[in-house]
Design an enzyme around this catalytic site. Sequence first.
Site, PDB file in Angstrom:
ATOM      1  N   GLN A 161      36.032 -22.040 -24.780  1.00 21.80           N
ATOM      2  CA  GLN A 161      36.500 -23.326 -25.327  1.00 21.80           C
ATOM      3  C   GLN A 161      37.874 -23.226 -25.980  1.00 21.80           C
ATOM      4  O   GLN A 161      38.499 -24.247 -26.267  1.00 21.80           O
ATOM      5  CB  GLN A 161      35.488 -23.885 -26.337  1.00 21.80           C
ATOM      6  N   SER A 181      37.091 -19.195 -18.929  1.00 17.63           N
ATOM      7  CA  SER A 181      36.616 -19.986 -17.792  1.00 17.63           C
ATOM      8  C   SER A 181      37.658 -21.059 -17.484  1.00 17.63           C
ATOM      9  O   SER A 181      38.267 -21.612 -18.394  1.00 17.63           O
ATOM     10  CB  SER A 181      35.258 -20.620 -18.132  1.00 17.63           C
ATOM     11  N   ALA A 182      37.856 -21.335 -16.197  1.00 14.38           N
ATOM     12  CA  ALA A 182      38.975 -22.199 -15.798  1.00 14.38           C
ATOM     13  C   ALA A 182      38.744 -23.684 -16.051  1.00 14.38           C
ATOM     14  O   ALA A 182      39.672 -24.436 -16.295  1.00 14.38           O
ATOM     15  CB  ALA A 182      39.258 -21.996 -14.308  1.00 14.38           C
ATOM     16  N   CYS A 302      20.101 -30.555 -21.109  1.00 19.60           N
ATOM     17  CA  CYS A 302      19.496 -29.582 -20.205  1.00 19.60           C
ATOM     18  C   CYS A 302      19.749 -30.047 -18.773  1.00 19.60           C
ATOM     19  O   CYS A 302      20.287 -31.127 -18.543  1.00 19.60           O
ATOM     20  CB  CYS A 302      18.015 -29.390 -20.501  1.00 19.60           C
TER      21      CYS A 302
HETATM   22  N1  PLP Z   1      30.772 -20.559 -23.252  1.00 20.41           N
HETATM   23  C1  PLP Z   1      31.024 -21.748 -23.823  1.00 20.41           C
HETATM   24  C2  PLP Z   1      31.412 -21.799 -25.256  1.00 20.41           C
HETATM   25  C3  PLP Z   1      30.916 -22.920 -23.077  1.00 20.41           C
HETATM   26  O1  PLP Z   1      31.162 -24.100 -23.647  1.00 20.41           O
HETATM   27  C4  PLP Z   1      30.538 -22.827 -21.713  1.00 20.41           C
HETATM   28  C5  PLP Z   1      30.372 -24.043 -20.899  1.00 20.41           C
HETATM   29  O2  PLP Z   1      29.950 -25.084 -21.353  1.00 20.41           O
HETATM   30  C6  PLP Z   1      30.282 -21.569 -21.180  1.00 20.41           C
HETATM   31  C7  PLP Z   1      30.416 -20.461 -21.964  1.00 20.41           C
HETATM   32  C8  PLP Z   1      29.866 -21.405 -19.753  1.00 20.41           C
HETATM   33  O3  PLP Z   1      30.961 -21.465 -18.901  1.00 20.41           O
HETATM   34  P1  PLP Z   1      30.747 -21.825 -17.341  1.00 20.41           P
HETATM   35  O4  PLP Z   1      30.503 -23.291 -17.271  1.00 20.41           O
HETATM   36  O5  PLP Z   1      32.038 -21.408 -16.691  1.00 20.41           O
HETATM   37  O6  PLP Z   1      29.597 -21.027 -16.868  1.00 20.41           O
END
Ligand code: PLP
Length: 359
Positions: A161, A181-182, A302
């Site tokens: 984030q 994450s992109a 969920c």
């Molecule tokens: N970590 C955090 C803080 C997130 O907000 C998210 C996604 O909502 C993730 C990890 C997971 O990332 P991804 O959607 O690329 O699996």
Amino acid sequence: MIYFDYNATAPLRPEVQATMQELLVAPSNPSSVHRFGREAKKHLENARKTIADAISAWPNEVIFCGSGTEANNWALRAIPGRRVLVSAVEHSSVLYGNDTISVDSNGIIDLAALEKILAGGSPALISVMLANNETGVIQPICEVSELCKKHDALLHCDAVQGLGKIPVDFGALGVDMMTLSAHKSGGPVGAAALVVRRDLVLKPLLVGGGQELGRRAGTENIAAIAGFAKAVELIDFEQMRRLRGWLDAMELQMEKAGGTIFGKAAQRLPNATCVAMPSVSNEVQLMDFDLKGFAVSAGSACSSGRIEGSHVLGAMGVAKNLAASAIRVSGGWKTTQEDTISFTNAWKTNCARLAKTVE
Ligand code: PLP
């Protein structure tokens, strides 16, 4: 429809789409020795360098993978023999089945509790996120890192984030592993990275071909990875600064109308607000805002779309009924001041109207 759910996923930036479309045409396996393979390899390594430069890491510290969820799962399983402890407000992909470290009423990790945990018992692997997906609260990672070093613990940081919203400096934060994450900042879903300190040897999560220097098997998704790098190139902190100003103005009005803002006293991401509308369940709010043309979200939905109680607000000691009326408003590269004003007005109208329905 006005989109206020960037912390779930951001709209793809048009420049990212163009980059990806171009690369989707040619066969792209960077392990192939022919010209197509060499071309793919070039895009892969350029993307690695762009992302490494943006976070002050070395290119060979950036290991591409398929999602933030994968990177988090891998990080916590990569160093067998260590006890794993994570902050109580982590994303479910970190939290899952692990012992937790408490946070205060603003959602900030309890450093005294962490030190106590670190001082007793075998060497640990700690995971603390850079910024929370629900409240936007930013954790004191440098201080966590100092404690970890003092007690011979390793530190993983989920910076999913943070990327694109605040500066992320792998070296300066003093962490051993970091997840990126992109898709939270205009890149594609399905492109992510685990950034790993150069001298740290990890047990691979996926084995097979020798991709990513033998650390993550599976043919790299070149179009998505190049899209990831493009989104990183387009990071716009000036837009983030403007956004915080607009959200601050929005929060002020919400508070005047009886709303509660969570994590208010902590440092927060510039793009997000977590707010409770008194006596109105978040499920009712979400449906109503959807009908009015605003896409917002609540705590964590969920896979069936049902809203579950927020473990983040729970860990912060927020009463259940107040937490059940909290929603998350998160903007990004496309958000305008007009969007935030329209939403503020809709929120205030709903607050007056819906609250009456439960009197
Ligand atoms: N970590 C955090 C803080 C997130 O907000 C998210 C996604 O909502 C993730 C990890 C997971 O990332 P991804 O959607 O690329 O699996």
